[in-house]
Design an enzyme around this catalytic site. Structure first.
Site, mmCIF file in Angstrom:
data_model
loop_
_atom_site.group_PDB
_atom_site.id
_atom_site.type_symbol
_atom_site.label_atom_id
_atom_site.label_comp_id
_atom_site.label_asym_id
_atom_site.label_seq_id
_atom_site.Cartn_x
_atom_site.Cartn_y
_atom_site.Cartn_z
ATOM 1 N N GLN A 127 106.793 4.439 62.557
ATOM 2 C CA GLN A 127 108.153 4.170 62.772
ATOM 3 C C GLN A 127 108.284 2.650 62.859
ATOM 4 O O GLN A 127 107.554 2.084 62.970
ATOM 5 C CB GLN A 127 109.155 4.476 64.277
ATOM 6 C CG GLN A 127 109.430 6.741 64.087
ATOM 7 C CD GLN A 127 110.553 6.712 63.609
ATOM 8 O OE1 GLN A 127 111.398 6.116 62.790
ATOM 9 N NE2 GLN A 127 111.373 7.446 62.861
ATOM 10 N N GLU A 143 102.464 18.414 57.381
ATOM 11 C CA GLU A 143 103.096 16.930 56.345
ATOM 12 C C GLU A 143 102.192 17.474 54.910
ATOM 13 O O GLU A 143 101.396 17.619 55.037
ATOM 14 C CB GLU A 143 101.822 15.940 57.801
ATOM 15 C CG GLU A 143 101.574 14.529 56.378
ATOM 16 C CD GLU A 143 103.697 14.193 56.146
ATOM 17 O OE1 GLU A 143 103.485 13.829 55.464
ATOM 18 O OE2 GLU A 143 103.727 13.680 57.358
ATOM 19 N N CYS A 203 117.216 9.945 59.492
ATOM 20 C CA CYS A 203 117.512 8.111 59.087
ATOM 21 C C CYS A 203 118.919 8.762 57.880
ATOM 22 O O CYS A 203 119.209 7.430 57.697
ATOM 23 C CB CYS A 203 116.379 7.802 58.839
ATOM 24 S SG CYS A 203 116.053 8.537 57.112
#
Length: 397
Positions: free
Chosen positions: A236, A284, A355
């Protein structure tokens, strides 16, 4: 040119007016303003314009603090006060959730420091000039400082001559100790002066993703959790808000015992909630991020399993019953296969960090049949921009 009254804002915080029976989008305008607008693009059902002159000014308009605001494409909302921008984001989230019949209660937006918050920026270089592109162009706006970037990043912008090259781009990343990672992408010869490492806490320098100085990673600490973060791993960009978001996620999953963390990055969210969970698994696609995640599990004495690959391909191959699933996808949201795989797992809780409210709403509708939304919380991760982070928690009916 046309004189247009701005009636309201869209979900990208562009002003909306009407001309010749069509919707006209005008960025950086405020409702009730009368504007002289240059029409830039005409589509079948709408037009896009640029405000050249404000004939009647809103009382909510303020003078931007950044001298590059009118030309640079990095910010969207410096023409209003920060407090007003947070209110607009709150209203936007409430409107989009209510319109889609998903949540009728109020939604708060947690805010913090509004400037000097970014710990990562990507800058363009053209003919030895450093800056950002104008919106929707490749026209460089040369800058000497970015209002949103941390002081450590601005000091490196000021010292660009110490690591000069003529064309390409540079990513500058700093941690909370002002330690720096540089990733330079260029076909030019890069000249790095010794003074650069003397004046700044340079941990590593990459040229075309190859480490030429120091290390390719540094360390971050959040809420007592230590992270190794590589230059190309997602983390972030706002340390002030991310700490609050992590604590919120931790609290929401305090009853979880077996957690699946999708798009886990360096293990960011999963490691935050680990103190409440018995088992942690992450997926991931970025190799360095998975390497970081495995390292971070060891650093924090966590028994976790991390898998490298595309979430869509791997999620159905993990034969475990999870009672909680964390998803923190890119702006494009979840694909249908991933939604279906999560739905078939039947976890008690799905925690979605987004987001992009538009793709969040789309994906929430997929789960609506068997899951109810129990909380929605906004976080102003990107002050003075049109973006807002949203955490939505769903519980199985």
């Amino acid at each position: 040119m046309a004189i247009v009254k701005i009636e309201k804002l869209d979900h990208q915080f562009r002003g909306i007016g009407y001309l010749d029976g069509k919707v006209l989008f005008v960025p950086r305008t405020i409702p009730k303003e009368m504007c002289d607008v240059d029409i830039l693009d005409i589509k079948k059902n709408y037009m896009v314009g640029e405000c050249k002159r404000i004939l009647e000014r809103s009382s909510k308009r303020v003078t931007p603090k950044c001298p590059f605001y009118d030309a640079c494409g990095g910010c969207d909302m410096e023409h209003i006060s920060y407090e007003e921008s947070v209110l607009w984001k709150k209203q936007m989230l409430e409107e989009i959730f209510k319109k889609n019949g998903l949540w009728n209660d109020s939604i708060s937006v947690i805010s913090d420091q509004s400037v000097a918050y970014r710990n990562k920026v990507s800058l363009k270089v053209q003919n030895g000039r450093l800056g950002f592109y104008q919106n929707d162009t490749h026209q460089l706006v040369e800058i000497s400082k970015c209002l949103l970037a941390s002081d450590a990043i601005n000091r490196l912008i000021d010292d660009f001559s110490l690591y000069s090259f003529s064309n390409g781009e540079v990513m500058i990343r700093v941690n909370e100790n002002d330690e720096v990672l540089l990733d330079i992408i260029t076909n030019d010869e890069v000249k790095i002066e010794a003074e650069l490492t003397e004046r700044h806490k340079i941990v590593g320098i990459m040229v075309n993703h190859r480490c030429v100085y120091g290390e390719s990673y540094f360390f971050e600490r959040k809420n007592g959790v230590l992270y190794q973060v590589s230059f190309d791993s997602f983390f972030q960009v706002n340390p002030f808000i991310s700490s609050k978001l992590f604590l919120y996620v931790r609290d929401c999953l305090k009853k979880a015992s077996n957690v699946l963390d999708l798009y886990c990055g360096v293990g960011t969210l999963g490691l935050q909630v680990y103190q409440n969970s018995i088992k942690l698994t992450g997926i991931e696609i970025v190799p360095n991020a998975i390497f970081n995640a495995m390292k971070n599990a060891k650093l924090n004495h966590v028994d976790a399993s991390f898998h490298l690959g595309n979430v869509t391909d791997l999620i159905s191959k993990i034969p475990v019953d999870f009672d909680a699933v964390i998803v923190d996808p890119p702006r494009s949201g979840l694909d249908t296969n991933t939604c279906k795989a999560i739905f078939d797992m039947k976890p008690d809780t799905i925690l979605y960090v987004s987001c992009n409210p538009q793709t969040l709403i789309r994906d929430l509708k997929f789960f609506q049949k068997d899951y109810e939304i129990v909380s929605v919380q906004g976080f102003d991760m990107f002050p003075y921009t049109k973006h807002v982070e949203c955490v939505c928690v769903m519980s199985r009916r």
